[in-house]
Design a protein around this motif. Structure first.
Motif, PDB file in Angstrom:
ATOM      1  N   TYR A   1       0.820  -1.206   0.000  1.00  0.00           N
ATOM      2  CA  TYR A   1       0.000   0.000   0.000  1.00  0.00           C
ATOM      3  C   TYR A   1       0.862   1.267   0.000  1.00  0.00           C
ATOM      4  O   TYR A   1       1.920   1.304   0.632  1.00  0.00           O
ATOM      5  CB  TYR A   1      -0.898   0.036   1.237  1.00  0.00           C
ATOM      6  CG  TYR A   1      -2.009  -0.983   1.247  1.00  0.00           C
ATOM      7  CD1 TYR A   1      -3.288  -0.639   0.824  1.00  0.00           C
ATOM      8  CD2 TYR A   1      -1.789  -2.282   1.698  1.00  0.00           C
ATOM      9  CE1 TYR A   1      -4.324  -1.564   0.848  1.00  0.00           C
ATOM     10  CE2 TYR A   1      -2.807  -3.222   1.721  1.00  0.00           C
ATOM     11  CZ  TYR A   1      -4.075  -2.853   1.299  1.00  0.00           C
ATOM     12  OH  TYR A   1      -5.091  -3.777   1.314  1.00  0.00           O
ATOM     13  N   TRP A   2       0.352   2.271  -0.705  1.00  0.00           N
ATOM     14  CA  TRP A   2       0.975   3.600  -0.710  1.00  0.00           C
ATOM     15  C   TRP A   2      -0.065   4.656  -0.342  1.00  0.00           C
ATOM     16  O   TRP A   2      -1.236   4.550  -0.707  1.00  0.00           O
ATOM     17  CB  TRP A   2       1.508   3.967  -2.099  1.00  0.00           C
ATOM     18  CG  TRP A   2       2.678   3.189  -2.577  1.00  0.00           C
ATOM     19  CD1 TRP A   2       4.003   3.546  -2.500  1.00  0.00           C
ATOM     20  CD2 TRP A   2       2.654   1.918  -3.253  1.00  0.00           C
ATOM     21  NE1 TRP A   2       4.798   2.582  -3.081  1.00  0.00           N
ATOM     22  CE2 TRP A   2       3.994   1.565  -3.549  1.00  0.00           C
ATOM     23  CE3 TRP A   2       1.627   1.048  -3.630  1.00  0.00           C
ATOM     24  CZ2 TRP A   2       4.328   0.395  -4.210  1.00  0.00           C
ATOM     25  CZ3 TRP A   2       1.951  -0.138  -4.269  1.00  0.00           C
ATOM     26  CH2 TRP A   2       3.296  -0.453  -4.559  1.00  0.00           C
ATOM     27  N   ASN A   3       0.380   5.701   0.353  1.00  0.00           N
ATOM     28  CA  ASN A   3      -0.449   6.874   0.526  1.00  0.00           C
ATOM     29  C   ASN A   3      -0.491   7.661  -0.767  1.00  0.00           C
ATOM     30  O   ASN A   3       0.287   7.401  -1.693  1.00  0.00           O
ATOM     31  CB  ASN A   3       0.115   7.761   1.645  1.00  0.00           C
ATOM     32  CG  ASN A   3      -0.628   7.557   2.951  1.00  0.00           C
ATOM     33  OD1 ASN A   3      -1.852   7.544   2.982  1.00  0.00           O
ATOM     34  ND2 ASN A   3       0.116   7.411   4.026  1.00  0.00           N
ATOM     35  N   VAL A   4      -1.347   8.676  -0.823  1.00  0.00           N
ATOM     36  CA  VAL A   4      -1.484   9.451  -2.053  1.00  0.00           C
ATOM     37  C   VAL A   4      -0.220  10.233  -2.400  1.00  0.00           C
ATOM     38  O   VAL A   4      -0.028  10.635  -3.545  1.00  0.00           O
ATOM     39  CB  VAL A   4      -2.677  10.423  -1.960  1.00  0.00           C
ATOM     40  CG1 VAL A   4      -3.980   9.658  -1.916  1.00  0.00           C
ATOM     41  CG2 VAL A   4      -2.538  11.355  -0.762  1.00  0.00           C
ATOM     42  N   THR A   5       0.644  10.454  -1.429  1.00  0.00           N
ATOM     43  CA  THR A   5       1.891  11.181  -1.696  1.00  0.00           C
ATOM     44  C   THR A   5       3.007  10.249  -2.162  1.00  0.00           C
ATOM     45  O   THR A   5       4.125  10.700  -2.393  1.00  0.00           O
ATOM     46  CB  THR A   5       2.363  11.929  -0.437  1.00  0.00           C
ATOM     47  OG1 THR A   5       2.636  10.971   0.594  1.00  0.00           O
ATOM     48  CG2 THR A   5       1.313  12.900   0.046  1.00  0.00           C
ATOM     49  N   GLY A   6       2.709   8.966  -2.269  1.00  0.00           N
ATOM     50  CA  GLY A   6       3.732   7.989  -2.638  1.00  0.00           C
ATOM     51  C   GLY A   6       4.453   7.412  -1.441  1.00  0.00           C
ATOM     52  O   GLY A   6       5.310   6.539  -1.578  1.00  0.00           O
ATOM     53  N   ARG A   7       4.097   7.881  -0.262  1.00  0.00           N
ATOM     54  CA  ARG A   7       4.712   7.364   0.962  1.00  0.00           C
ATOM     55  C   ARG A   7       4.212   5.952   1.242  1.00  0.00           C
ATOM     56  O   ARG A   7       3.042   5.641   1.039  1.00  0.00           O
ATOM     57  CB  ARG A   7       4.376   8.303   2.130  1.00  0.00           C
ATOM     58  CG  ARG A   7       4.847   7.808   3.500  1.00  0.00           C
ATOM     59  CD  ARG A   7       4.635   8.881   4.562  1.00  0.00           C
ATOM     60  NE  ARG A   7       3.236   9.257   4.702  1.00  0.00           N
ATOM     61  CZ  ARG A   7       2.368   8.604   5.465  1.00  0.00           C
ATOM     62  NH1 ARG A   7       2.727   7.498   6.113  1.00  0.00           N
ATOM     63  NH2 ARG A   7       1.118   9.031   5.562  1.00  0.00           N
ATOM     64  N   TYR A   8       5.110   5.097   1.727  1.00  0.00           N
ATOM     65  CA  TYR A   8       4.726   3.743   2.110  1.00  0.00           C
ATOM     66  C   TYR A   8       3.634   3.796   3.170  1.00  0.00           C
ATOM     67  O   TYR A   8       3.748   4.502   4.164  1.00  0.00           O
ATOM     68  CB  TYR A   8       5.946   2.995   2.653  1.00  0.00           C
ATOM     69  CG  TYR A   8       5.610   1.758   3.454  1.00  0.00           C
ATOM     70  CD1 TYR A   8       5.148   0.600   2.818  1.00  0.00           C
ATOM     71  CD2 TYR A   8       5.748   1.742   4.844  1.00  0.00           C
ATOM     72  CE1 TYR A   8       4.833  -0.539   3.561  1.00  0.00           C
ATOM     73  CE2 TYR A   8       5.440   0.614   5.584  1.00  0.00           C
ATOM     74  CZ  TYR A   8       4.983  -0.526   4.936  1.00  0.00           C
ATOM     75  OH  TYR A   8       4.671  -1.644   5.673  1.00  0.00           O
ATOM     76  N   LEU A   9       2.557   3.032   2.932  1.00  0.00           N
ATOM     77  CA  LEU A   9       1.441   3.005   3.872  1.00  0.00           C
ATOM     78  C   LEU A   9       1.408   1.715   4.685  1.00  0.00           C
ATOM     79  O   LEU A   9       1.160   1.740   5.884  1.00  0.00           O
ATOM     80  CB  LEU A   9       0.121   3.185   3.128  1.00  0.00           C
ATOM     81  CG  LEU A   9      -1.152   3.151   3.968  1.00  0.00           C
ATOM     82  CD1 LEU A   9      -1.104   4.219   5.057  1.00  0.00           C
ATOM     83  CD2 LEU A   9      -2.378   3.346   3.091  1.00  0.00           C
ATOM     84  N   GLY A  10       1.648   0.575   4.030  1.00  0.00           N
ATOM     85  CA  GLY A  10       1.616  -0.672   4.777  1.00  0.00           C
ATOM     86  C   GLY A  10       1.619  -1.889   3.877  1.00  0.00           C
ATOM     87  O   GLY A  10       1.732  -1.789   2.657  1.00  0.00           O
ATOM     88  N   PHE A  11       1.508  -3.059   4.501  1.00  0.00           N
ATOM     89  CA  PHE A  11       1.412  -4.301   3.737  1.00  0.00           C
ATOM     90  C   PHE A  11       0.392  -5.210   4.397  1.00  0.00           C
ATOM     91  O   PHE A  11       0.094  -5.106   5.582  1.00  0.00           O
ATOM     92  CB  PHE A  11       2.776  -4.997   3.619  1.00  0.00           C
ATOM     93  CG  PHE A  11       3.337  -5.524   4.914  1.00  0.00           C
ATOM     94  CD1 PHE A  11       2.969  -6.772   5.405  1.00  0.00           C
ATOM     95  CD2 PHE A  11       4.259  -4.770   5.634  1.00  0.00           C
ATOM     96  CE1 PHE A  11       3.497  -7.266   6.589  1.00  0.00           C
ATOM     97  CE2 PHE A  11       4.788  -5.250   6.819  1.00  0.00           C
ATOM     98  CZ  PHE A  11       4.414  -6.496   7.300  1.00  0.00           C
TER      99      PHE A  11
END
Length: 381
Positions: free
Chosen positions: A98-108
């Motif tokens: 998963y990525w946030n809308v900014t391209g930051r790692y969100l999770g797995f």
């Protein structure tokens, strides 16, 4: 020796079988680990995009965008089905990233009953999942600049010939950045998160970018989200009244980087606005020295100051220090000043602060002043 070898292999296979049996009971729920979300809205719809990527998995990939009912993107994800191979030995890897809308790692997230494994199919412990979550969230890591061959020490160099490359000793300097026994899995996941797909996520968000979306991103609790949004105001979206208010509010932030990015978000064309100039003046008066330096530099970019702003700057000269005062005088030197304004500045020649009085004296001497009263004051000094 053959007997010992058979016993070793029997124990190894029994260990693998036991791991799967145990996990079949333990992992009845999905294993998932996440960072804070950027946009806290309820998912409503999902769109899929076939994107061209140049990574170790494939030439194309399906990227999913999850949006709110209002049409705001909330997060992105990719399904990953790939073997993790090292030294011709492979293990399947099934995971959703998963990525946030900014391209930051969100999770797995792992499918129900799935787990990540190390050497001999040893499952990850809870602590190792947590560590992996932290590693993937770290964009500044040695994993960004090394080749996967540097992940492990050659097993044969230790006289061992039956150790999977993934299980070989990890160089000491890389140990904090990988999971012991799963160095290549860690490496592969980090590069999937922070590689070409990250840029695709950012591109898709930019396609949806609006003042309203930027405002939502700016409310994120994560610093890098705020920075990303601030960097995508000038040249990307209209500088609306609401967005302007938020940008100036962020100039009060304790983090100097946020303040600098907020100032940079103001387009040069906006500097002709009376409201923008007034807000910059207010920030100059009320903030600390480090922020004042950046604010006066922004004011210096104005082609011409409004009369009220010029007067405000003159009235506050006595409260400015060091380079802020010098830069403020340089700004005033570019303006068309009236005799009344020159007289107001000249009053500071009597300041008890010698730095202020000397700076003002130099300014007035360079201004080609004709008024006799000011010239008299200059001679007295």
């Amino acid at each position: 020796m053959p007997i010992l070898h058979r016993l070793w292999k029997s124990w190894r296979y029994a260990k693998i079988t036991l791991a799967f049996v145990v996990l079949s009971f333990v992992n009845m729920e999905k294993i998932k680990y996440f960072q804070p979300r950027t946009i806290l809205m309820e998912p409503y719809s999902t769109l899929e995009y076939s994107v061209a990527v140049e990574d170790s998995i494939s030439d194309t990939a399906i990227l999913y965008k999850v949006s709110s009912k209002e049409g705001f993107p909330i997060y992105f994800y990719r399904e990953l089905f790939t073997p993790v191979c090292f030294d011709n030995k492979c293990r399947p890897l099934t995971i959703r990233l998963y990525w946030n809308v900014t391209g930051r790692y969100l999770g797995f997230e792992l499918p129900e009953g799935e787990f990540l494994s190390k050497t001999d199919h040893d499952p990850f412990t809870t602590e190792e999942y947590e560590k992996l979550n932290g590693i993937l969230a770290n964009e500044s890591t040695p994993l960004a600049s090394i080749d996967y061959n540097q992940l492990t020490v050659d097993a044969n160099s230790h006289g061992l010939d039956d150790i999977d490359g993934i299980a070989s000793a990890t160089p000491q300097n890389l140990a904090p950045y990988v999971i012991n026994g799963a160095a290549y899995t860690t490496y592969k996941l980090w590069h999937e998160i922070n590689g070409p797909m990250k840029r695709k996520v950012q591109d898709l968000t930019i396609d949806d970018l609006s003042p309203a979306l930027v405002l939502k991103i700016l409310k994120s609790p994560v610093l890098v989200d705020k920075i990303w949004a601030l960097e995508r105001i000038d040249g990307y979206v209209e500088f609306t009244t609401e967005l302007k208010e938020q940008v100036f509010e962020l100039m009060k932030d304790d983090n100097y980087i946020i303040v600098e990015k907020a100032l940079n978000a103001i387009n040069v064309n906006e500097l002709d606005s009376d409201n923008v100039q007034q807000r910059l003046m207010e920030t100059l008066v009320h903030e600390n020295y480090n922020i004042q330096i950046r604010v006066i530099e922004k004011i210096a970019d104005c082609d011409a100051l409004k009369t009220s702003v010029t007067m405000g700057l003159v009235e506050n000269l006595g409260d400015l220090n060091g380079q802020v005062l010098k830069k403020a005088l340089l700004v005033l030197g570019k303006q068309k000043l009236t005799s009344d304004i020159y007289f107001k500045i000249a009053e500071l020649l009597r300041s008890e602060n010698r730095f202020i009085s000397n700076s003002v004296k130099m300014f007035l001497q360079n201004e080609n002043i004709k008024e006799p009263q000011i010239l008299t004051l200059l001679k007295e000094e």
